[in-house]
Structure formats: C-alpha cells, structure tokens
Design a protein around this motif. Structure first.
Motif, PDB file in Angstrom:
ATOM      1  N   ILE A 240      10.403  21.066  29.678  1.00 46.89           N
ATOM      2  CA  ILE A 240       9.675  19.890  29.979  1.00 46.89           C
ATOM      3  C   ILE A 240       9.580  19.527  31.712  1.00 46.89           C
ATOM      4  O   ILE A 240       8.491  18.857  31.771  1.00 46.89           O
ATOM      5  N   TYR A 241      10.238  20.121  32.232  1.00 45.34           N
ATOM      6  CA  TYR A 241      10.110  19.858  33.763  1.00 45.34           C
ATOM      7  C   TYR A 241       8.556  20.652  34.196  1.00 45.34           C
ATOM      8  O   TYR A 241       7.830  19.841  34.705  1.00 45.34           O
ATOM      9  N   ILE A 242       8.467  21.874  33.748  1.00 42.53           N
ATOM     10  CA  ILE A 242       7.115  22.436  33.901  1.00 42.53           C
ATOM     11  C   ILE A 242       5.867  21.577  33.210  1.00 42.53           C
ATOM     12  O   ILE A 242       4.918  21.706  33.980  1.00 42.53           O
ATOM     13  N   GLY A 243       6.380  21.340  32.270  1.00 42.60           N
ATOM     14  CA  GLY A 243       5.254  20.469  31.637  1.00 42.60           C
ATOM     15  C   GLY A 243       4.901  19.226  32.273  1.00 42.60           C
ATOM     16  O   GLY A 243       3.699  18.804  32.108  1.00 42.60           O
ATOM     17  N   GLN A 244       5.925  18.706  32.805  1.00 44.61           N
ATOM     18  CA  GLN A 244       5.560  17.106  33.426  1.00 44.61           C
ATOM     19  C   GLN A 244       4.787  17.537  34.940  1.00 44.61           C
ATOM     20  O   GLN A 244       4.084  16.862  35.224  1.00 44.61           O
ATOM     21  N   ALA A 409      -0.214  26.456  31.560  1.00 47.66           N
ATOM     22  CA  ALA A 409       1.062  26.837  31.750  1.00 47.66           C
ATOM     23  C   ALA A 409       1.979  25.833  31.063  1.00 47.66           C
ATOM     24  O   ALA A 409       3.229  26.179  30.506  1.00 47.66           O
ATOM     25  N   GLY A 410       1.787  24.405  31.316  1.00 45.37           N
ATOM     26  CA  GLY A 410       2.489  23.402  30.719  1.00 45.37           C
ATOM     27  C   GLY A 410       2.634  23.610  29.211  1.00 45.37           C
ATOM     28  O   GLY A 410       3.447  23.397  28.647  1.00 45.37           O
ATOM     29  N   ALA A 411       1.393  24.025  28.497  1.00 44.47           N
ATOM     30  CA  ALA A 411       1.275  24.102  27.165  1.00 44.47           C
ATOM     31  C   ALA A 411       2.249  25.202  26.591  1.00 44.47           C
ATOM     32  O   ALA A 411       2.982  24.983  25.808  1.00 44.47           O
ATOM     33  N   LEU A 412       2.276  26.107  27.405  1.00 42.88           N
ATOM     34  CA  LEU A 412       3.056  27.645  27.065  1.00 42.88           C
ATOM     35  C   LEU A 412       4.431  27.481  27.221  1.00 42.88           C
ATOM     36  O   LEU A 412       5.454  27.681  26.630  1.00 42.88           O
ATOM     37  N   SER A 413       4.826  26.222  28.496  1.00 40.79           N
ATOM     38  CA  SER A 413       6.250  26.009  28.718  1.00 40.79           C
ATOM     39  C   SER A 413       6.747  25.251  27.361  1.00 40.79           C
ATOM     40  O   SER A 413       7.991  25.161  27.004  1.00 40.79           O
ATOM     41  N   TYR A 414       6.168  24.315  26.908  1.00 42.80           N
ATOM     42  CA  TYR A 414       6.659  23.587  25.632  1.00 42.80           C
ATOM     43  C   TYR A 414       6.621  24.423  24.431  1.00 42.80           C
ATOM     44  O   TYR A 414       7.814  24.395  23.469  1.00 42.80           O
ATOM     45  N   ILE A 415       5.692  25.401  24.272  1.00 43.69           N
ATOM     46  CA  ILE A 415       5.652  26.256  23.008  1.00 43.69           C
ATOM     47  C   ILE A 415       6.872  27.345  23.184  1.00 43.69           C
ATOM     48  O   ILE A 415       7.801  27.432  22.387  1.00 43.69           O
TER      49      ILE A 415
END
Length: 428
Positions: A240-244, A409-415
């Motif tokens: 979630i940090y990367i997504g933010q 990259a944010g989408a992939l981090s959540y996945i």
C-alpha cells in the motif's frame, strides 16, 4: 424499547471534508499568488522553485514523527494543533518581505500539515464500521478535488479584491477559526455526548477502532523501534505504500505540470487552459466519490474485502495509465479526454487510506499512517523534478510515459504485494 441509533458519524465526515478543503486551500494559494508575488518580492524562477518545493520536504520528513505525535496526543488535539500551526504559517506569508521569510513559512506549512491525513484516517477508523469506511474516506478525500476544481476561481477573485497579501491573511484566518471550531466540536466516539449507545455499539461491532473507557484508564504502551520495524518490514504494508506513491504521483503531475503542459506543449491560451484544467479535477471528484460508495455497497452485499476494497484501487490505477494516450493524439479535446480518464482513475483509486486501518496493527495505525503518507508525500518532491528533466528537451511524451509506468507499478503492488487483506501481526 430499543432507541434508534444516532448518525453523529455522518457529521464527523462532513467536518473531515471541510478540513481537507482547508488543507488544500493553504497548499494551493501560493500558486494563485505566485505571478504577483514574484514581481513584488523580486523572486526569480529558481527561487520560486525552491519555495514551491519547501512544503514537500518538511511534509514528507515529518510524516512518521507526525504519526507518532498522533498516537500520543490523539485525534482532537493533533488536528487542533496542526490546523492552527499551518494556518498561522499561511497568515504570516501575507507579511513577508523576501525569499527567506517566505521559504521558512512554507517549510512551516509542510511541517504542521504532516499529521493531517493520518489523523483523518484514524478519525474515520474510530467513527465508521468497516462496511462504511471506504465511503467515509472517499467523501472526505474528495475535498482535495473540490478544493482544486472549485476553489481556485474563488481564490483568484479574493486576490483581485484583497491583493496577494490579503489572500494569505484571509485564508490563514479562516484556518485558525476552523481549528477552534474543531477543538470545540470534535470528540472521539467514547467521549461523544451526541452519539447514543446504539450508534456506539453499531460502529464498534462493525469494526470501528476506539478505546473503551476502561481501556483508557490503563497506561498506554510506549512505542519504540520494534513498532517501526513492524510497519517497515511488512510486505503487505509496502504494497500500500508503493500504491500510495503511485496515486500521489498522478495528483502531483496535475498540481504542478498540467497547466504548463497545456500552455507550452499544446499551445493553448491561459483562459482556455483555466477551463480545461478544471475538467480532470471534476472527473477525479466523481471518481473518488463513486469508488467509496461502490466499495461499501459491495462490502454490505457480502462481497469479500479483497474484492470490495482492492478492485476499485487496482481498476483506478490501471485507468490512470491512460494518460499515455495523450502522446498519440493531436486534438485538444482528445488530450483532455485522456487526462480526464486518467484523473478519474486516480480519484477512483484514492480510497487507499482505508487499507491503513484494515492492515496495520490496531495499536500502530498512527505510525503506519505516517509511513504511508510519507512515502506518498515524496511524490511531491520527486515527480515535479523528474518530469522537468524528462521534458526539458521540448518533448513531454517521455514524462507522460513515466507517469503511466508509475501508476502501473502501483496496480501491480496491490495485486502481488498486498495479497489477501489480513491485519499485520503486532509485536509488543
């Protein structure tokens, strides 16, 4: 006969909404004042660039200390102190006489705004059950887009009437008045005299996080390095940090470079740019509101949290990658369309704060929220600089491609990093 539950929590989210608008009013008024301010104070573009960046440096640097302060002081005192501080910094900008004073006050603005969103998140976690929390987060978060889309013309009108110094003074006074109202009116659920037992039972049973009166009599455990290790070593929390950071990256593109892109790289006039630049912000507003209501609707229908909470964020980040489409069209309308779709997606993904209260150990929500907002806040420093470097040759296409890659990259981090929504184990 059972008494009907009160709805005090709905008033709380309205208060948070207004607080976010005031946050962004004091962040953005410098961009309104800049053309006149630079002439009066004799500031060149290099110095103005430093002044623009001053907010981001302290805002990011104090996120973790701000989260620690939140856990120590609590919601009511932290917001009252923070709003008063950044509003006073805003007011004093109306009296500056040169670069140094203005720079230091922007540093102060960032410092006092640092605990703002971690506090908002903790208030929402205290007042709302899990099946209503995304909607609450989306409602108050939408304040940033309302402020940016609708408040700018108001600030311009105020500046024409009062001058740039009067603009800072008035907006600062508004913030100080709001800090006083917050302190007078706000109470956490367990201290509220307006919320009845039925509402408190409803939100507590639904997963709201607030201490009971008995628990408050027990000495609170001290936070230390082990607590920071918990929130810094978790793969889920890093997701979630990367997504933010990804969500904030698109936001800071629109906050800083979007008008310049339309004027210098698409050749539009300022009047037309002012109108067209507001459209993506309106799209983002629709996105964040619709995501919150959709997410809570799915949760209430019994859909798993992994779908109800994660799908809007992942979908929104994937939609945000459509910003790259502007590289392949010439029509102004199509450029703005791609930008609006991208920012709608950004808004649709902006319920990310709900994951802090869902994933972080209950005792460490403030610290985890500080780390979360710190990493997201670094976008305010990194993105404008990187875009400037990529676009310096006169071609903006690499910059838009870069933003699209960050959101992907944010989408992939959540996945792949967040995975199944489960609270991170605490270590005491």
């Amino acid at each position: 006969m059972n008494q009907k539950a009160t709805k005090v929590r709905y008033g709380v989210v309205i208060v948070l909404f207004i607080t976010v608008i005031i946050n962004y009013m004091d962040r953005s008024n410098i961009s309104i004042a800049a053309p006149l301010l630079t002439k009066d104070l004799g500031l060149d573009p290099v110095k103005m660039g430093l002044i623009f960046s001053a907010f981001g440096w302290t805002y990011c640097a104090l996120q973790i200390p701000g989260g620690w302060l939140l856990d120590k002081l609590g919601n009511r005192k932290t917001h009252a102190l923070g709003i008063t501080g950044f509003s006073l910094a805003t007011l004093l900008q109306g009296f500056v006489s040169g670069f140094t004073g203005l720079f230091l006050l922007r540093v102060g603005l960032g410092a006092f705004e640092a605990p703002a969103f971690p506090t908002n998140s903790k208030v929402a976690a205290a007042w709302f059950p899990e099946n209503e929390r995304a909607r609450a987060v989306s409602l108050y978060t939408s304040g940033q887009f309302v402020g940016l889309a609708f408040l700018t013309p108001t600030l311009i009108a105020l500046q024409q009437w009062l001058g740039w110094r009067g603009l800072f003074i008035l907006t600062g006074i508004i913030g100080i008045a709001w800090a006083m109202l917050w302190y007078i009116l706000y109470r956490d659920p367990q201290h509220s005299k307006r919320a009845n037992k039925e509402e408190l039972d409803y939100i507590r049973e639904g997963g709201a996080i607030f201490d009971s009166a008995a628990a408050e009599k027990v000495a609170k455990p001290k936070t230390g390095l082990k607590d920071f290790a918990v929130v810094l070593k978790s793969r889920k929390l890093w997701g979630i940090y990367i997504g933010q950071f990804s969500v904030a990256s698109t936001l800071w593109f629109f906050l800083t470079w979007f008008p310049t892109y339309l004027v210098e790289y698409r050749g539009l006039g300022f009047i037309k740019t002012g109108f067209l630049a507001s459209l993506p912000f309106l799209a983002a507003f629709v996105g964040v509101i619709s995501a919150g209501f959709l997410s809570d609707y799915l949760a209430k229908k019994g859909v798993s949290a992994d779908i109800a909470r994660k799908v809007p964020v992942i979908t929104g980040l994937l939609l945000a990658t459509s910003i790259i489409g502007a590289n392949y069209v010439e029509s102004t309308n199509l450029v703005v369309l791609f930008m609006s779709i991208a920012f709608f997606g950004n808004g649709f993904a902006s319920i990310t704060w709900v994951f802090v209260s869902l994933l972080a150990p209950k005792r460490l929500i403030g610290i985890a929220g500080g780390v979360f907002n710190f990493i997201g806040g670094t976008a305010s420093i990194i993105i404008p600089i990187v875009i400037g470097v990529l676009a310096k040759g006169g071609d903006f296409a690499p910059a838009l491609t870069f933003i699209a890659c960050v959101t992907l990259a944010g989408a992939l981090s959540y996945i792949f990093l967040v995975g199944k929504l489960e609270r991170v184990p605490d270590v005491k």
